[in-house]
Write an enzyme that holds these catalytic residues in place. Structure first.
Site, PDB file in Angstrom:
ATOM      1  N   TYR A  70      -1.434  -0.670  10.477  1.00 39.68           N
ATOM      2  CA  TYR A  70      -1.552  -0.915   9.028  1.00 39.68           C
ATOM      3  C   TYR A  70      -0.260  -0.509   8.307  1.00 39.68           C
ATOM      4  O   TYR A  70       0.290  -1.268   7.519  1.00 39.68           O
ATOM      5  CB  TYR A  70      -2.756  -0.133   8.493  1.00 39.68           C
TER       6      TYR A  70
ATOM      7  N   SER B 266       0.868  -1.187   0.000  1.00 37.77           N
ATOM      8  CA  SER B 266       0.000   0.000   0.000  1.00 37.77           C
ATOM      9  C   SER B 266       0.903   1.234   0.000  1.00 37.77           C
ATOM     10  O   SER B 266       2.086   1.148   0.392  1.00 37.77           O
ATOM     11  CB  SER B 266      -0.833   0.001   1.284  1.00 37.77           C
TER      12      SER B 266
HETATM   13  N1  LIG Z   1      -8.766  -0.434  -1.177  1.00 33.59           N
HETATM   14  C1  LIG Z   1      -7.727   0.339  -0.981  1.00 33.59           C
HETATM   15  O1  LIG Z   1      -7.838   1.596  -1.012  1.00 33.59           O
HETATM   16  C2  LIG Z   1      -6.385  -0.249  -0.741  1.00 33.59           C
HETATM   17  C3  LIG Z   1      -5.276   0.600  -0.779  1.00 33.59           C
HETATM   18  C4  LIG Z   1      -4.012   0.061  -0.570  1.00 33.59           C
HETATM   19  C5  LIG Z   1      -3.845  -1.294  -0.337  1.00 33.59           C
HETATM   20  N2  LIG Z   1      -4.941  -2.109  -0.284  1.00 33.59           N
HETATM   21  C6  LIG Z   1      -4.707  -3.526  -0.015  1.00 33.59           C
HETATM   22  O2  LIG Z   1      -5.371  -4.293  -0.992  1.00 33.59           O
HETATM   23  C7  LIG Z   1      -5.625  -5.607  -0.463  1.00 33.59           C
HETATM   24  C8  LIG Z   1      -7.058  -5.990  -0.765  1.00 33.59           C
HETATM   25  O3  LIG Z   1      -7.930  -5.159  -0.021  1.00 33.59           O
HETATM   26  P1  LIG Z   1      -9.305  -4.595  -0.600  1.00 33.59           P
HETATM   27  O4  LIG Z   1      -9.198  -3.124  -0.603  1.00 33.59           O
HETATM   28  O5  LIG Z   1      -9.667  -5.301  -1.840  1.00 33.59           O
HETATM   29  O6  LIG Z   1     -10.276  -4.977   0.619  1.00 33.59           O
HETATM   30  P2  LIG Z   1     -11.559  -5.911   0.714  1.00 33.59           P
HETATM   31  O7  LIG Z   1     -11.963  -5.866   2.150  1.00 33.59           O
HETATM   32  O8  LIG Z   1     -12.557  -5.515  -0.332  1.00 33.59           O
HETATM   33  O9  LIG Z   1     -11.007  -7.356   0.341  1.00 33.59           O
HETATM   34  C9  LIG Z   1     -10.158  -8.092   1.194  1.00 33.59           C
HETATM   35  C10 LIG Z   1     -10.431  -9.574   0.972  1.00 33.59           C
HETATM   36  O10 LIG Z   1      -9.515 -10.305   1.799  1.00 33.59           O
HETATM   37  C11 LIG Z   1     -10.237 -11.340   2.455  1.00 33.59           C
HETATM   38  N3  LIG Z   1      -9.549 -11.702   3.691  1.00 33.59           N
HETATM   39  C12 LIG Z   1      -9.510 -10.977   4.847  1.00 33.59           C
HETATM   40  N4  LIG Z   1      -8.842 -11.670   5.781  1.00 33.59           N
HETATM   41  C13 LIG Z   1      -8.459 -12.842   5.204  1.00 33.59           C
HETATM   42  C14 LIG Z   1      -7.741 -13.972   5.661  1.00 33.59           C
HETATM   43  N5  LIG Z   1      -7.291 -14.051   6.925  1.00 33.59           N
HETATM   44  N6  LIG Z   1      -7.504 -14.991   4.802  1.00 33.59           N
HETATM   45  C15 LIG Z   1      -7.971 -14.938   3.533  1.00 33.59           C
HETATM   46  N7  LIG Z   1      -8.677 -13.915   3.050  1.00 33.59           N
HETATM   47  C16 LIG Z   1      -8.907 -12.866   3.873  1.00 33.59           C
HETATM   48  C17 LIG Z   1     -11.621 -10.753   2.706  1.00 33.59           C
HETATM   49  O11 LIG Z   1     -12.588 -11.771   2.947  1.00 33.59           O
HETATM   50  C18 LIG Z   1     -11.852  -9.980   1.410  1.00 33.59           C
HETATM   51  O12 LIG Z   1     -12.435 -10.807   0.422  1.00 33.59           O
HETATM   52  C19 LIG Z   1      -5.286  -5.517   1.020  1.00 33.59           C
HETATM   53  O13 LIG Z   1      -4.016  -6.100   1.238  1.00 33.59           O
HETATM   54  C20 LIG Z   1      -5.264  -4.032   1.296  1.00 33.59           C
HETATM   55  O14 LIG Z   1      -4.465  -3.715   2.390  1.00 33.59           O
HETATM   56  C21 LIG Z   1      -6.200  -1.623  -0.485  1.00 33.59           C
END
Ligand SMILES: NC(=O)c1ccc[n+]([C@@H]2O[C@H](COP(=O)([O-])OP(=O)(O)OC[C@H]3O[C@@H](n4cnc5c(N)ncnc54)[C@H](O)[C@@H]3O)[C@@H](O)[C@H]2O)c1
Length: 286
Positions: free
Chosen positions: A169, A156
């Site tokens: 985080y 991130s």
């Molecule tokens: N959305 C943003 O703005 C953003 C920005 C930077 C980084 N990220 C990163 O992107 C990645 C995906 O996040 P997202 O934004 O799609 O969020 P999201 O909540 O939409 O999706 C996360 C997914 O991970 C799954 N998950 C959670 N814990 C888990 C576990 N212990 N084992 C297996 N699966 C698990 C959840 O069920 C969900 O389907 C993350 O690593 C997040 O930190 C997101």
């Protein structure tokens, strides 16, 4: 294996039931990859595979908690036995914990370190070992440099942006960036590429699912709604992040900031860390 086109490639994506994970699984499926969608929520992973099959791809869903060592060992062994060594692994599953350090309990730390860091370590160790063994069993090792496979770790912009609002985080994401750089150096001789992807804001469920600490219930509800709205208003859909992930694999990029704020923060972290230290002092709004 023609990684440039993903035809016939086998791709494992964790956290594939939602947001960036689902979009990435579908982007790879669209380009001809067979996708293994893993998520702690088996129903949402299965839904991703239904969507992949609707565009003519092959795939299967697995329910797995990436923070659980035994479950990940079993998952990796099943992928190897039921399919083969994957060509692409996207360690994407992640959660957020927001709020001051002193309000972040040990349980909160263990949970976020478990998913965001240990999940990436397990995925990289287990599938990395399979990829390395496969490459070393080959008589000759043709181009391109990531012929042996590619591991993408979703970090991130928080990985290079300190914040008093997100200490847990940010810590996990900085660790994922560093782990990816170290792995890239180690795996290069096995022709396995490693990329850390660092998105800025993208419209997913991450804020809705976040743990917010140190707030009253009313303040927590307000902040969750505001944060969720801000992500949606940013108008940077997960599909655009997924396109950058695909491109990063094709080009074998080491570190990929995604979208304007992430590029800007990355540049500031290099040319003006003092400005980021000032920004870090902004607390969570109440
Ligand atoms: N959305 C943003 O703005 C953003 C920005 C930077 C980084 N990220 C990163 O992107 C990645 C995906 O996040 P997202 O934004 O799609 O969020 P999201 O909540 O939409 O999706 C996360 C997914 O991970 C799954 N998950 C959670 N814990 C888990 C576990 N212990 N084992 C297996 N699966 C698990 C959840 O069920 C969900 O389907 C993350 O690593 C997040 O930190 C997101």
């Amino acid at each position: 294996m023609p990684l440039a086109h993903f035809d016939g490639a086998l791709a494992v994506v964790t956290g594939a039931g939602s947001g960036l994970g689902r979009a990435t699984a579908l982007a790879l499926a669209e380009r001809g990859a067979e996708v293994i969608a893993a998520d702690i929520d088996g129903d949402t992973a299965r839904r991703t595979i239904v969507l992949a099959k609707a565009i003519g791809a092959r795939g299967s869903a697995h329910q797995v908690d990436v923070s659980d060592r035994a479950a990940m060992e079993e998952f990796a062994a099943r992928v190897r036995a039921d399919h083969r060594v994957p060509d692409i692994v996207v360690n994407n599953a992640g959660i957020a914990v927001a709020g001051p350090f002193l309000d972040t309990g040990v349980d909160d730390w263990e949970r976020i370190l478990g998913v965001n860091l240990w999940g990436v370590i397990h995925g990289s160790r287990l599938f990395g070992r399979q990829m390395v063994d496969r490459v070393h069993a080959l008589p000759n090792k043709p181009e391109p440099p990531n012929f042996g496979g590619h591991i993408v770790n979703i970090a991130s912009a928080a990985g290079y942006t300190p914040s008093r609002a997100l200490p847990a985080y940010c810590t996990t994401k900085a660790a994922v960036v560093m782990l990816s750089e170290c792995l890239r150096a180690e795996f290069a001789s096995s022709r396995i590429g490693v990329t850390a992807v660092c998105p800025g804001f993208s419209g997913t469920s991450i804020v809705r699912n976040a743990t917010l600490v140190g707030l009253t219930e009313a303040a927590e509800r307000r902040l969750r709604e505001r944060g969720d709205r801000a992500l949606r208003l940013r108008h940077y859909p997960p599909e655009r992040v997924a396109e950058r992930i695909v491109h990063a694999i094709i080009k074998n990029r080491p570190l990929v900031p995604v979208n304007t704020e992430s590029h800007l923060l990355h540049a500031l972290s290099r040319v003006s860390p003092a400005s980021l230290r000032l920004l870090a002092k902004v607390p969570l709004p109440r």
